[in-house]
Each structure stands twice: as C-alpha cells, then as structure tokens.
Design a protein around this motif. Sequence first.
Motif, PDB file in Angstrom:
ATOM      1  N   SER A   9       0.815  -1.216   0.000  1.00 39.40           N
ATOM      2  CA  SER A   9       0.000   0.000   0.000  1.00 39.40           C
ATOM      3  C   SER A   9       0.841   1.255   0.000  1.00 39.40           C
ATOM      4  CB  SER A   9      -0.938  -0.006   1.216  1.00 39.40           C
ATOM      5  OG  SER A   9      -0.189   0.079   2.418  1.00 39.40           O
TER       6      SER A   9
ATOM      7  N   THR B 181      -0.165   5.634   0.968  1.00 39.13           N
ATOM      8  CA  THR B 181      -1.087   6.295   1.882  1.00 39.13           C
ATOM      9  C   THR B 181      -2.464   6.507   1.270  1.00 39.13           C
ATOM     10  OG1 THR B 181      -0.219   8.434   1.140  1.00 39.13           O
ATOM     11  CG2 THR B 181       0.755   7.472   3.144  1.00 39.13           C
TER      12      THR B 181
ATOM     13  N   ASN C  66      -8.013   7.077   1.736  1.00 37.71           N
ATOM     14  CA  ASN C  66      -7.421   7.949   2.738  1.00 37.71           C
ATOM     15  C   ASN C  66      -6.413   7.169   3.566  1.00 37.71           C
ATOM     16  OD1 ASN C  66      -9.070  10.211   2.052  1.00 37.71           O
ATOM     17  ND2 ASN C  66     -10.761   9.256   3.208  1.00 37.71           N
ATOM     18  N   GLN C  67      -5.446   7.892   4.121  1.00 33.45           N
ATOM     19  CA  GLN C  67      -4.474   7.265   5.004  1.00 33.45           C
ATOM     20  C   GLN C  67      -5.200   6.564   6.150  1.00 33.45           C
ATOM     21  OE1 GLN C  67      -1.280   6.697   5.402  1.00 33.45           O
ATOM     22  NE2 GLN C  67      -1.244   6.187   7.574  1.00 33.45           N
ATOM     23  N   GLY C  68      -4.881   5.291   6.360  1.00 34.51           N
ATOM     24  CA  GLY C  68      -5.495   4.513   7.423  1.00 34.51           C
ATOM     25  C   GLY C  68      -6.814   3.866   7.047  1.00 34.51           C
ATOM     26  N   GLU C  69      -7.296   4.099   5.827  1.00 36.40           N
ATOM     27  CA  GLU C  69      -8.568   3.511   5.394  1.00 36.40           C
ATOM     28  C   GLU C  69      -8.373   2.043   5.019  1.00 36.40           C
ATOM     29  OE1 GLU C  69     -12.067   4.160   1.982  1.00 36.40           O
ATOM     30  OE2 GLU C  69     -10.462   5.658   2.250  1.00 36.40           O
ATOM     31  N   THR C  70      -9.315   1.214   5.440  1.00 37.33           N
ATOM     32  CA  THR C  70      -9.268  -0.205   5.086  1.00 37.33           C
ATOM     33  C   THR C  70     -10.080  -0.450   3.817  1.00 37.33           C
ATOM     34  OG1 THR C  70     -11.180  -0.761   6.452  1.00 37.33           O
ATOM     35  CG2 THR C  70      -8.999  -0.923   7.476  1.00 37.33           C
TER      36      THR C  70
ATOM     37  N   VAL D 260      -4.896  -2.085   4.737  1.00 39.22           N
ATOM     38  CA  VAL D 260      -4.999  -0.685   5.154  1.00 39.22           C
ATOM     39  C   VAL D 260      -4.120   0.171   4.258  1.00 39.22           C
ATOM     40  CG1 VAL D 260      -4.670   0.930   7.056  1.00 39.22           C
ATOM     41  CG2 VAL D 260      -5.412  -1.407   7.519  1.00 39.22           C
TER      42      VAL D 260
ATOM     43  N   SER E 232      -1.627   2.577   3.901  1.00 37.70           N
ATOM     44  CA  SER E 232      -0.598   3.127   4.781  1.00 37.70           C
ATOM     45  C   SER E 232       0.753   2.817   4.173  1.00 37.70           C
ATOM     46  CB  SER E 232      -0.700   2.528   6.189  1.00 37.70           C
ATOM     47  OG  SER E 232       0.392   2.919   6.975  1.00 37.70           O
TER      48      SER E 232
ATOM     49  N   CYS F  90       3.626   3.630   6.103  1.00 33.66           N
ATOM     50  CA  CYS F  90       4.462   3.970   7.249  1.00 33.66           C
ATOM     51  C   CYS F  90       5.495   2.887   7.505  1.00 33.66           C
ATOM     52  CB  CYS F  90       3.606   4.157   8.497  1.00 33.66           C
ATOM     53  SG  CYS F  90       2.377   5.467   8.333  1.00 33.66           S
TER      54      CYS F  90
ATOM     55  N   ASN G 213       4.201   8.788  12.628  1.00 38.49           N
ATOM     56  CA  ASN G 213       3.683   7.468  12.289  1.00 38.49           C
ATOM     57  C   ASN G 213       2.540   7.034  13.173  1.00 38.49           C
ATOM     58  OD1 ASN G 213       5.559   7.228  10.281  1.00 38.49           O
ATOM     59  ND2 ASN G 213       6.993   5.989  11.473  1.00 38.49           N
ATOM     60  N   ILE G 214       2.117   7.852  14.107  1.00 39.77           N
ATOM     61  CA  ILE G 214       1.066   7.504  15.064  1.00 39.77           C
ATOM     62  C   ILE G 214       1.423   6.190  15.751  1.00 39.77           C
ATOM     63  CG2 ILE G 214      -1.406   7.470  15.487  1.00 39.77           C
ATOM     64  CD1 ILE G 214      -0.763   9.836  13.895  1.00 39.77           C
TER      65      ILE G 214
END
Length: 334
Positions: free
Chosen positions: A187, A189, A223-227, A250, A252, A254, A323-324
């Motif tokens: 993936s 982002t 979107n970033q973090g979208e599954t 996901v 991402s 990162c 990177n949360i």
Amino acid sequence: MCCTAENCPAVAIDLAAPSTSYCSNDITVPSQLTANVMGGAGTGTGTWSGPGIINPVDGTFDPQAANLGVITYSYMEGPCMYNEVIDITIFESPTANFIASSPICEGDVITITFDGTAEASANFNWDFDGADVISGSGVGPYELSWSNGGQKTLALSIEQNGCPSNAFTANVQVDTPLDVPNISCSSTTNSITYDWTAIAGAVEYIVNGMPQAGTSFTATGLNQGETFTIQVVAGGNGACGNSFNDETCVASNCPPVAIDLPAVNNICLDASAAPFNLTANVSGGAGGGTGIWSGPGITNPIMVLSILMILVFRLVTMSLLTNIVKDFVAIIIP
C-alpha cells in the motif's frame, strides 16, 4: 388277406455330443452328434431332429441356432422305430453394462447403476479403481466417492451359469478443486495493490463482482489509514466450480517504528517529590519525526512530567506523531 405280427428286436441307442451345455455368446462351429446303435440287424437308418440340428442325416448340430430343447435320434429298422433323446442346454450369457456420471468433483458422491442383463444371483465382479464404496453390493446400485482427482476406469464382468459376460469399462473424470487465491497486498497512503498467485485450471478472475485481467488489482482514492476489502473469485469450468478468498488491507506507507520507554522507579509523594523528565528511545523509520507525551501529570508534552498530584497509578503515553506509534510507561505513586 393275412397279416403277420413281427417282433421288433431289442435295440439300444447311445447318443453323445461334444458338450451338453453351451453359452449363448460362445464362439463355436457346428459340432457332430453321434449315435451308437446296438442290437438289431444293423440294417436300419437313423435321423436327427430338434433345435440346432442343421443336418438330420449326419447329426450336425449348431449351438448358435439352438435354444433350450431336446435333440431326438430316430432309428428305423424294418417296421420297427426306436427313439433316443439327449438334452442340450443353451445358457443365456449375461451382458455387462452400467451407467456412471462424469465428470465429478473430488469428494462428490455418484451412483453407479447396472444397465446390462443378468440374473440377480449372478456373480458380479466390479472394479471401482480405488473409490470409497459408500453403499451397494451385488448388482447394485453403488454409491462411490474418490478423495483424489484424475481419470478413473471402472470395470465390470459377470459370470452366470458358468457363462462369462463381455468385459465392460467406463471412465469417470474426477476433477480437483481449484486452489483458493492466496492474496498479498502492498500500500501507499492512498492506494492498496492486491496480488495473488495464478491458479492452475482457473479460466478467469473476478474481483468484487467484476472480471479482472491478470492477477493484480489496485484500489485507489483511499485515505491514510482507510481499510479496503476485496474478494477474488477464481473461475473454473470443471465439476468443482469456483474458489474464492477475501483480503482486507490498510492504506498506509508507514515504516516500522519501535518506541522504548525506560521504566520509572516508584515515587513517594512527599516534600522531596519534584518534576523530572521522561525519556523515549525511538528506533526505525527515517528519524525525522516528532513526539509528544500525554497522560496525567504531564505539564510539558514535549518532555516534562509533573507529579504534584495525589495519584496511586497512572499511565503516561508517548506518541510519535509522524507514524502515530504509541508506547506506555507506568508511573506508580504509593
């Protein structure tokens, strides 16, 4: 007119044949029956009659023209007639035949149905080529299943009254189920690319209900973090049908980051308690991120912890904003 009664001499007749029983499917040529006449003057003549006699003078017998019946030899000497009989039996040969469905899938159950001619008491010799026999005996029907794929050759022969049948065979194609798609993903982002290994026997791939060329699919505009979840169906034209699998990934990009927060010794909440700095060790990533602290007692989210509050147990969280990625340290205040 004067008539004289004459006594007929004693005559015995012995009849013989190469065989007194035949099978209807025997490949035979006409055979010769013989009559041995004993007694009398020996000047008489004899004739043959009955099913299968094709020459009544010399006793030529053709089993193919005969049926169940009695062959008679008539001998006449002067006015005297003598008869002798011999039984010759023609047994009906059984016919081997059966019905089997093909193709089938591994593990499917099929029914084998006898479709020939034979008595129920006949000896049925079945060969099911390694099948698991679920039910059936004798004439059948049989329920069969195979746990492995390939072409199976089924065979049947029958013996009835000493007469064999023809040998009958039929092929059953047992198909192997298609492998389940093994899906991997990568993936960014805002997109996810799904890949799967080509499946032997698959004639098409369908992703989320739409035909898909090749063995890759990319979902974009995320979107970033979208599954995002896809279902890949491998289409087959064999007896086993399709296989499918789902995969959720996901969006991402990162890199892997680890945060190590050194443990803090227990603190007594007395006059000697003073603010101090917590430390965070970050490994992985490019190293250009920033971190903040959060939790009870944090007075400076950049680095400073204040413990000037009545606490028994608190969790302090360190978040690496880029990177949360989070880690936790426990601060125990007796």
